[in-house]
Design a protein around this motif. Structure first.
Motif, PDB file in Angstrom:
ATOM      1  N   UNK A 300       0.826  -1.229   0.000  1.00  0.00           N
ATOM      2  CA  UNK A 300       0.000   0.000   0.000  1.00  0.00           C
ATOM      3  C   UNK A 300       0.853   1.269   0.000  1.00  0.00           C
ATOM      4  N   UNK A 301       1.848   1.299  -0.873  1.00  0.00           N
ATOM      5  CA  UNK A 301       2.692   2.483  -0.987  1.00  0.00           C
ATOM      6  C   UNK A 301       2.425   3.201  -2.315  1.00  0.00           C
ATOM      7  N   UNK A 302       2.599   4.528  -2.281  1.00  0.00           N
ATOM      8  CA  UNK A 302       2.473   5.338  -3.487  1.00  0.00           C
ATOM      9  C   UNK A 302       3.492   6.463  -3.391  1.00  0.00           C
ATOM     10  N   UNK A 303       4.465   6.463  -4.307  1.00  0.00           N
ATOM     11  CA  UNK A 303       5.547   7.447  -4.293  1.00  0.00           C
ATOM     12  C   UNK A 303       5.746   7.996  -5.696  1.00  0.00           C
ATOM     13  N   UNK A 327       1.199  -7.845 -12.036  1.00  0.00           N
ATOM     14  CA  UNK A 327      -0.226  -7.527 -12.163  1.00  0.00           C
ATOM     15  C   UNK A 327      -0.820  -6.830 -10.942  1.00  0.00           C
ATOM     16  N   UNK A 328       0.005  -6.540  -9.928  1.00  0.00           N
ATOM     17  CA  UNK A 328      -0.515  -5.887  -8.729  1.00  0.00           C
ATOM     18  C   UNK A 328       0.261  -4.613  -8.372  1.00  0.00           C
ATOM     19  N   UNK A 329       1.582  -4.632  -8.520  1.00  0.00           N
ATOM     20  CA  UNK A 329       2.414  -3.495  -8.151  1.00  0.00           C
ATOM     21  C   UNK A 329       3.045  -2.924  -9.415  1.00  0.00           C
ATOM     22  N   UNK A 330       2.971  -1.590  -9.593  1.00  0.00           N
ATOM     23  CA  UNK A 330       3.310  -0.988 -10.875  1.00  0.00           C
ATOM     24  C   UNK A 330       4.267   0.187 -10.722  1.00  0.00           C
ATOM     25  N   UNK A 375      -2.079  -4.227  -1.659  1.00  0.00           N
ATOM     26  CA  UNK A 375      -2.095  -4.722  -0.284  1.00  0.00           C
ATOM     27  C   UNK A 375      -1.610  -6.161  -0.189  1.00  0.00           C
ATOM     28  N   UNK A 376      -1.116  -6.695  -1.291  1.00  0.00           N
ATOM     29  CA  UNK A 376      -0.682  -8.093  -1.291  1.00  0.00           C
ATOM     30  C   UNK A 376       0.822  -8.182  -1.001  1.00  0.00           C
ATOM     31  N   UNK A 377       1.521  -9.062  -1.669  1.00  0.00           N
ATOM     32  CA  UNK A 377       2.947  -9.285  -1.411  1.00  0.00           C
ATOM     33  C   UNK A 377       3.785  -8.087  -1.837  1.00  0.00           C
ATOM     34  N   UNK A 378       4.932  -7.913  -1.186  1.00  0.00           N
ATOM     35  CA  UNK A 378       5.898  -6.912  -1.622  1.00  0.00           C
ATOM     36  C   UNK A 378       7.140  -7.630  -2.137  1.00  0.00           C
TER      37      UNK A 378
END
Length: 463
Positions: A300-303, A327-330, A375-378
């Motif tokens: 749940x990060x946004x930078x 498909x989840x973190x971009x 909110x899933x894996x990092x």
């Protein structure tokens, strides 16, 4: 001069156009341009057709006895995809008509409405089937004097998300059988602008619709499908309830990457921050250097980072690493010309993005880099190099510890040379993040024979 040219392959139905000399309407015959015969209906009622036969062409003209609001809403729709069609044609009672919907397949068409300027205006509904497979057909409801609604989602979605101000809206890597709505408005009457930055839909089957809403009635629906970027849209809001309804509809077959758009309330030329609509703030970097984030990043990060140059010149980007949850973190790369964002690309997974370059139009231009995790894996994150000017190629030579850049700054790593084996596990533990750097003592010893500083990565990150 009207020219027509066909190739040596499949044929289609062809085209029909009308022409007129002078300003007066040829006639009020809204039928002859589309069908040989037509059924005229008025007031409030239902049109249904099906199961239909092959090689059919039928038309209905929906109108009202006096100028009022006219609304049509499909209740059922099933035609042979790509071959059997229902067209919804808006007719103004004179010489002007336009096809506002060309529907095929199983997706329910959206509501259409108009404010009739005269009693000759209305909607022409045209059905056309080919000579092969048939389906169950369609059913729609029509109503004259349709009551206005204060709910922008009425007739499109049971509910939706309302967004305001200046920001972005995206629906990426969508699923089958989705019907979603967003209403974009402003806190007070002003100008409202939409700009699509990315667009990829299954053509003919999955759609994004942009619908104007004046606080009471929907109008001017424009549908988009395929992978061509839709044009920008703008309106001058008449009240605080005005805005754009964005609808998304996917069928039960293939999916695509989705869409990404930015919206802004107020004059876009007044935008003074490259972060507007994306992040509240972020660092601005210039010259030459590295932007990296992660090792690992959190959920749940946004930078955001803005990369620019001190003067108008060329600007290059080169990714060194990318490892995000696919498909989840971009990671987004967005061009900014000093006032407007455009040409957004996004990347996910472990495929290294291509290099990017631009010729800056001013010293306020540059690239906005945005990272957004779910909110899933990092995972590990990303690293990229940037450089202003084109007098020399982008310097990718690692520093003393440069082989760790973008991967292992926080944990370090072992360097091995010569010949040997790197292994880890049997079994490995959870939450492990280990790096090795494999190199040779001299260029001649390197398998590629080019440089002793060319890294060959082996990395493990399990969570």
């Amino acid at each position: 001069l009207i020219t027509f040219l066909s190739d040596g392959q499949t044929t289609r139905q062809g085209f029909r156009l009308k022409y007129q000399c002078g300003a007066e309407p040829v006639s009020n015959d809204h039928v002859s341009d589309y069908c040989n015969s037509v059924e005229v209906v008025t007031g409030t009622g239902t049109i249904s057709h099906g199961p239909y036969d092959n090689d059919e062409q039928l038309c209905w003209f929906v109108t009202c006895d006096s100028p009022t609001n006219l609304r049509i809403e499909f209740a059922f729709f099933e035609t042979e995809p790509k071959y059997d069609f229902v067209d919804v044609i808006e007719y103004d009672g004179g010489i002007h008509s336009s096809v506002i919907g060309h529907y095929s397949g199983y997706s329910l068409p959206f509501v259409s409405s108009m404010n009739m300027e005269n009693s000759q205006a209305g909607f022409l509904i045209k059905f056309q089937s080919d000579r092969s497979i048939s389906r169950e057909g369609f059913s729609l409801k029509y109503r004259c004097g349709a009551s206005s609604t204060s709910n922008p989602f009425n007739g499109y979605c049971d509910s939706g998300e309302v967004v305001t101000g200046t920001s972005t809206l995206s629906h990426l890597l969508y699923e089958n059988n989705q019907n979603l709505c967003w209403f974009i408005t402003c806190d007070s009457p002003t100008s409202l602008q939409l700009d699509f930055n990315f667009f990829d839909m299954q053509e003919v089957f999955d759609f994004v619709n942009v619908v104007e809403y004046d606080g009471s009635f929907h109008s001017n629906t424009v549908s988009y499908s395929g992978n061509t970027l839709p044009p920008s849209s703008s309106m001058e809001m008449v009240n605080g309830q005005t805005g754009y309804l964005i609808t998304f509809l996917s069928d039960a077959s293939k999916t695509r990457d989705g869409f990404f758009l930015s919206y802004q309330c107020g004059d876009s030329s007044n935008s003074s921050s490259p972060f507007d609509g994306y992040c509240d703030y972020g660092p601005t970097v210039t010259g030459a250097g590295t932007v990296s984030y992660g090792q690992p990043y959190d959920e749940n990060e946004k930078w955001c980072w803005f990369i620019t140059c001190d003067s108008a010149t060329s600007l290059q980007l080169h990714f060194n690493s990318l490892l995000t949850q696919s498909n989840y973190d971009f990671v987004y790369v967005i061009e900014y010309d000093g006032s407007v964002h455009s040409n957004s690309d996004f990347y996910s997974g472990n495929t290294l993005p291509p290099s990017s370059s631009m010729n800056m139009v001013s010293n306020h231009s540059g690239y906005l880099i945005m990272f957004h995790s779910s909110a899933a894996l990092s995972m590990v994150g990303f690293s990229l190099n940037y450089q202003c000017g084109d007098t020399a190629p982008l310097d990718l030579t690692p520093s003393a510890n440069g082989h760790l850049d973008g991967y292992c700054e926080k944990v370090g790593g072992d360097t091995v040379t010569g010949s040997g084996t790197v292994s880890y596990g049997q079994p490995y533990d959870m939450d492990v993040y280990v790096c090795w750097f494999v190199t040779c003592d001299s260029p001649a010893d390197h398998p590629s024979g080019i440089s002793s500083q060319v890294p060959v990565w082996s990395r493990t990150r399990i969570k």
